[in-house]
Design a protein around this motif. Structure first.
Motif, PDB file in Angstrom:
ATOM      1  N   GLU A  90       0.832  -1.210   0.000  1.00 40.46           N
ATOM      2  CA  GLU A  90       0.000   0.000   0.000  1.00 40.46           C
ATOM      3  C   GLU A  90       0.865   1.258   0.000  1.00 40.46           C
ATOM      4  N   LEU A  91       1.958   1.219   0.783  1.00 39.33           N
ATOM      5  CA  LEU A  91       2.867   2.359   0.815  1.00 39.33           C
ATOM      6  C   LEU A  91       3.526   2.572  -0.549  1.00 39.33           C
ATOM      7  N   GLU A  92       3.948   1.476  -1.158  1.00 36.66           N
ATOM      8  CA  GLU A  92       4.606   1.573  -2.470  1.00 36.66           C
ATOM      9  C   GLU A  92       3.642   2.096  -3.537  1.00 36.66           C
ATOM     10  N   LYS A  93       2.373   1.774  -3.362  1.00 37.79           N
ATOM     11  CA  LYS A  93       1.371   2.207  -4.346  1.00 37.79           C
ATOM     12  C   LYS A  93       1.288   3.725  -4.400  1.00 37.79           C
ATOM     13  N   TYR A  94       1.352   4.342  -3.227  1.00 36.62           N
ATOM     14  CA  TYR A  94       1.213   5.797  -3.173  1.00 36.62           C
ATOM     15  C   TYR A  94       2.558   6.518  -3.112  1.00 36.62           C
ATOM     16  N   GLN A  95       3.594   5.806  -2.670  1.00 38.39           N
ATOM     17  CA  GLN A  95       4.940   6.398  -2.629  1.00 38.39           C
ATOM     18  C   GLN A  95       5.920   5.386  -3.225  1.00 38.39           C
ATOM     19  N   PRO A  96       5.950   5.276  -4.549  1.00 45.61           N
ATOM     20  CA  PRO A  96       6.702   4.213  -5.235  1.00 45.61           C
ATOM     21  C   PRO A  96       8.188   4.152  -4.869  1.00 45.61           C
ATOM     22  N   ASP A  97       8.780   5.264  -4.527  1.00 42.71           N
ATOM     23  CA  ASP A  97      10.215   5.280  -4.260  1.00 42.71           C
ATOM     24  C   ASP A  97      10.552   5.150  -2.774  1.00 42.71           C
ATOM     25  N   LEU A  98       9.546   4.865  -1.956  1.00 42.81           N
ATOM     26  CA  LEU A  98       9.755   4.917  -0.512  1.00 42.81           C
ATOM     27  C   LEU A  98      10.860   3.956  -0.046  1.00 42.81           C
ATOM     28  N   ILE A 108      13.848   7.003   5.867  1.00 41.65           N
ATOM     29  CA  ILE A 108      12.451   7.434   5.935  1.00 41.65           C
ATOM     30  C   ILE A 108      11.508   6.249   6.139  1.00 41.65           C
ATOM     31  N   VAL A 109      11.813   5.133   5.466  1.00 44.88           N
ATOM     32  CA  VAL A 109      10.882   4.010   5.435  1.00 44.88           C
ATOM     33  C   VAL A 109      10.636   3.416   6.820  1.00 44.88           C
ATOM     34  N   LYS A 110      11.606   3.490   7.701  1.00 46.96           N
ATOM     35  CA  LYS A 110      11.448   2.933   9.048  1.00 46.96           C
ATOM     36  C   LYS A 110      10.226   3.508   9.757  1.00 46.96           C
ATOM     37  N   GLY A 111       9.971   4.771   9.566  1.00 50.41           N
ATOM     38  CA  GLY A 111       8.846   5.402  10.237  1.00 50.41           C
ATOM     39  C   GLY A 111       7.502   5.106   9.603  1.00 50.41           C
ATOM     40  N   HIS A 112       7.515   4.518   8.404  1.00 48.64           N
ATOM     41  CA  HIS A 112       6.272   4.267   7.686  1.00 48.64           C
ATOM     42  C   HIS A 112       5.801   2.812   7.765  1.00 48.64           C
ATOM     43  N   ILE A 113       6.695   1.895   8.095  1.00 50.52           N
ATOM     44  CA  ILE A 113       6.326   0.473   8.172  1.00 50.52           C
ATOM     45  C   ILE A 113       6.337   0.059   9.635  1.00 50.52           C
ATOM     46  N   GLN A 114       5.170  -0.310  10.156  1.00 49.64           N
ATOM     47  CA  GLN A 114       5.030  -0.561  11.588  1.00 49.64           C
ATOM     48  C   GLN A 114       5.966  -1.663  12.084  1.00 49.64           C
TER      49      GLN A 114
END
Length: 615
Positions: A92-100, A106-112
Motif C-alpha cells: 500500500e505504501l509503495e502504491k502511493y509512494q513508489p520510491d519509498l 524514511i521508510v522505518k517510520g512508515h512500516i510498523q
C-alpha cells in the motif's frame, strides 16, 4: 508420531546491528531483517501449529512516535498470514509512494513492523486455549519507554500461582491460564524496580537474576525492552533448547541450530548453543554478552527434542535418530527369529523415517555378516548363480503405511468417530505375502496407543502377516511432562494403563491404594514435591512385562494376528543422544521439584476420577 501430542514452541530473535541503509546497500533491501525473521520462523514451523506472532522495537524514535509493534495470528497458516499482512502494508505504501523503499532513513517510520529488534514466536498450546490472545509475544505496556516489555518463549512453569503471590498480583482469568503472563509480570516487576533504582543505567542481567531465581520449570524465552535492551535466556538444567549466532550485521537467537544455519547460510560451528542458566543479553548500542544468570544444574536437555520435536536436518540430530533405530536391530532380529527372508520392514510416516533408516543399517550389518560367513563356509563349492543369489540378498523394505490428509469428522457418536479414526492411515496392498511374512513397523514413540489400536494395527492386519511387530524408537512414556510438552494426565499413557492392568490381574491393587494414601499424606504436609511416588506403580514389573501388556491393549478384540511391541531401552537412548539426557517422562527423574509435585498430583487426579491437568 502416530499419537498426536503437543509439540514444543519455537523462538526467533534478531537484532540488526547496522543502519537500515547498510542492509539496502549490502543486501539490496531495507527489509532484510523482516525477510530473515520470516525465514527463521518458517524453518521452525514444525514447532508451532496453533498460532504465531512477531513484535518489533524501533530504536531512537522521536518522543510521541510509535516504537513498539506486535502482530499475532491463529489462522491455519499463521506465519504466512502475519507476513502477508505486513507485506500488504508495504504494498500500500509503495502504491502511493513508489520510491519509498529506496530511502532507508524514511521508510522505518512508515512500516510498523520495521524495527532493529525483532522477536518471533511459533505456538503449540499447552496451557490456555488457542485463541489468538494466547499467542506470543505478550506485551506489558508503560508510559515510560524503558518500562515496556515484550516476551515470548518455549516453556512450562509449575509454580505460576506462587509467582503471582510473590509479586503481589491477583491474576485475572486470562493470566491464570498463561505461564507467559506470570513470567512477564515477574520480570516486569523487577524491570520497573531496576529502572527506578538505576535510571538510565539498566542492568538486564540483574533483573533476570532476581526474576528467574523464582521460576520452577523448563524454559527458553526472549524479551525486548522499549529502550532497546533485549535478551534470550535458557533454564538452569538446559531443558529447553536455545542457540545463537553473531556476526557484524546481526545477533540471532532461535530454538533450533539448523534453522539459524539455513537462514543465514553459516556452518555448524558458527552457531553456538546457549548453555544452561545463561542469557544472551543485547544492549541498546548493539553490543552483547553471554552471562551466567542462574547457577547451572545437572544438564537435563529434553531427549524428545532429538527423538521427535526438532527438525531432522541438523546433522547431529540426524545421526542420533539413525543411532536410535540401529540400537533396536538386535531385539527386532530376535523377535523375527533372524528370518530376514520372510520379514518386511516399514515405518509410520513421517517422523519415524530416519530411525527406520538406522534400523535398516543394523539389519544390513547383520545380513552382510551372514553373507560373509556363508560364502566362507562354502570354500570352493559354489558357482556364479549361487554366489550371485547370496550377494544380492536385501532387507525387504516397503512403504506400507500412508498417512492421508488430516481427516475431519463431524460425527459425534463414538462408534462413528472410531470408524473415521481407522482411516487416518491407509496401506499399500500386495506388499506382504499373506500367511508367510512377518511385518516390522517402527514409530518414533508410543504415547496413548489410541491411533495404534483404532487405526494402524487394524490397517496392518488387512495385509494378513504372520506377526506384526511395532517398534518404538523411544522408551515407554510413563510419567507426565511439565516443561513444555502437553502430556499431563497419567491415564492417557498406554504404559500407565498397562501397569494398572497388570496390578489388577495379579491381585496387587493394594499398590494403588498405598501409593494414593502416601500421596495424600505428602499433600497434607505440603510435600508433594519431595518424591515421585508413582514409580511404585511400575516397580513390580519388568519393562518386557509392561510391553507385553501394551501389545494386548493395542490389539483390537477381533484381530487374531499376534502383536508384539518393542521399546528402546533407557541405556540405548542415552547412548544415542548423549548430550540430551533429560528422560523424566521415561524414568520419572524430574530435574526440578515441581516435576515430582506434578506427577503425584496427576496420580491423585487419576485415582479421584478427575480428568484435569496435573499443573
Amino acid at each position: 508420531m502416530s499419537d498426536e501430542i503437543k509439540h514444543e514452541c519455537g523462538l526467533a530473535f534478531i537484532r540488526l546491528r547496522k543502519p537500515f541503509s547498510y542492509y539496502k546497500q549490502q543486501y539490496g533491501t531495507v527489509l532484510y531483517g523482516l525477510n530473515k525473521l520470516y525465514l527463521l520462523m518458517e524453518k521452525q514451523h514444525n514447532r508451532g501449529q496453533d498460532g504465531a506472532g512477531m513484535a518489533s522495537v524501533k530504536l531512537a524514535t522521536e518522543p510521541g512516535n510509535p516504537f513498539l509493534y506486535r502482530i499475532r495470528s491463529n489462522e491455519p497458516r499463521a506465519i504466512a498470514d502475519i507476513f502477508s499482512q505486513i507485506s500488504q502494508e508495504i504494498s500500500e505504501l509503495e502504491k502511493y509512494q513508489p520510491d519509498l523503499l529506496q530511502h532507508p532513513d524514511i521508510v522505518k517510520g512508515h512500516i510498523q513492523a520495521m524495527g532493529e529488534l525483532l522477536l518471533g514466536h511459533l505456538r503449540y498450546g499447552t496451557q490456555g486455549r488457542n485463541n489468538v490472545e494466547f499467542c506470543h509475544p505478550f506485551i506489558k505496556r508503560h508510559t515510560v519507554k524503558s518500562r515496556n516489555l515484550v516476551m515470548a518463549g518455549n516453556f512450562n512453569l509449575v509454580n505460576t500461582e506462587e509467582l503471582f503471590s510473590l509479586i503481589n498480583i491477583d491474576p485475572g482469568v486470562f493470566q491464570r491460564q498463561s505461564d507467559l503472563a506470570a513470567m512477564l509480570e515477574t520480570i516486569h516487576y523487577f524491570l520497573v524496580q531496576e529502572d527506578e533504582q538505576h535510571p538510565g543505567a539498566m542492568d538486564v542481567s540483574r533483573i533476570l537474576k532476581k526474576a528467574t531465581a523464582l521460576f520452577d520449570g523448563g524454559f527458553t524465552f526472549g524479551g525486548l525492552v522499549g529502550n532497546g535492551e533485549a535478551f534470550v535466556m535458557r533454564d538452569a538444567n538446559g531443558i529447553r533448547p536455545a542457540y545463537y549466532y553473531v556476526n557484524e550485521d546481526v545477533i540471532v537467537g532461535a530454538s533450533e541450530r539448523a534453522a539459524i544455519r539455513t537462514t543465514f547460510n553459516v556452518g555448524e560451528n558458527e552457531v553456538q548453543e546457549l548453555m544452561p542458566g545463561c542469557a544472551l543479553i543485547v544492549h541498546a548500542d548493539g553490543t552483547y554478552a553471554v552471562e551466567q544468570i542462574l547457577e547451572p544444574r545437572e544438564r537435563k536437555a529434553c531427549s524428545f527434542e532429538r527423538i521427535y520435536f526438532s527438525r531432522g536436518n541438523d546433522e547431529k540430530i540426524y545421526k542420533e535418530r539413525i543411532a536410535l533405530g540401529r540400537h533396536l536391530s538386535e531385539p527386532v532380529l530376535k523377535a523375527v527369529n533372524n528370518d530376514l527372508r520372510n520379514t518386511v520392514f516399514s515405518f509410520i510416516p513421517n517422523t519415524a523415517e530416519v530411525a527406520f533408516y538406522g534400523l535398516l543399517k543394523g539389519m544390513e550389518g547383520y545380513l552382510n555378516k551372514i553373507k560373509v560367513e556363508r560364502i566362507l563356509s562354502w570354500g570352493k563349492d559354489y558357482d556364479e548363480e549361487k554366489l550371485a543369489e547370496m550377494v544380492n540378498r536385501r532387507i525387504r523394505v516397503e512403504k506400507i503405511a500412508i498417512k492421508d490428509v488430516k481427516m475431519r469428522t463431524f460425527i459425534t457418536e463414538d462408534a462413528g468417530r472410531n470408524e473415521m479414526v481407522q482411516h487416518v492411515y491407509d496401506i499399500t496392498y500386495g506388499t506382504v505375502e499373506r500367511g508367510k511374512d512377518a511385518l516390522v513397523v517402527i514409530d518414533d514413540s508410543i504415547v496413548r496407543g489410541t491411533t495404534l489400536k483404532e487405526s494402524i494395527v487394524r490397517m496392518l492386519s488387512r495385509l494378513e502377516p504372520t506377526k506384526i511387530i511395532i517398534v518404538s524408537s523411544a522408551p515407554q512414556i510413563r510419567y507426565p511432562d511439565c516443561y513444555g510438552i502437553d502430556m499431563s494426565k497419567l491415564g492417557d499413557f498406554i504404559a500407565f494403563r498397562a501397569a494398572i492392568a497388570l496390578l489388577k490381574e495379579r491381585g496387587m491393587e493394594n499398590v494403588l491404594h498405598d501409593t494414593f494414601n502416601a500421596c495424600k499424606e505428602l499433600q497434607r504436609n505440603n510435600a508433594l514435591h519431595t518424591a515421585n511416588l508413582v514409580r511404585n506403580i511400575y516397580a513390580p514389573f519388568t519393562p518386557e512385562e509392561i510391553s507385553g501388556k501394551i501389545a494386548e491393549l493395542i490389539t483390537p478384540k477381533d484381530i487374531k494376528i499376534p502383536i508384539q511391541v518393542i521399546y528402546q531401552t533407557i541405556e540405548d537412548l542415552h547412548a544415542s543422544c548423549p548430550t540430551n539426557l533429560g528422560d523424566w517422562y521415561f524414568t520419572g527423574n524430574y530435574p526440578t521439584p515441581g516435576g515430582n509435585r506434578v506427577v503425584n498430583k496427576a496420580f491423585l487426579n487419576y485415582m479421584e476420577g478427575r480428568n484435569v491437568r496435573g499443573y
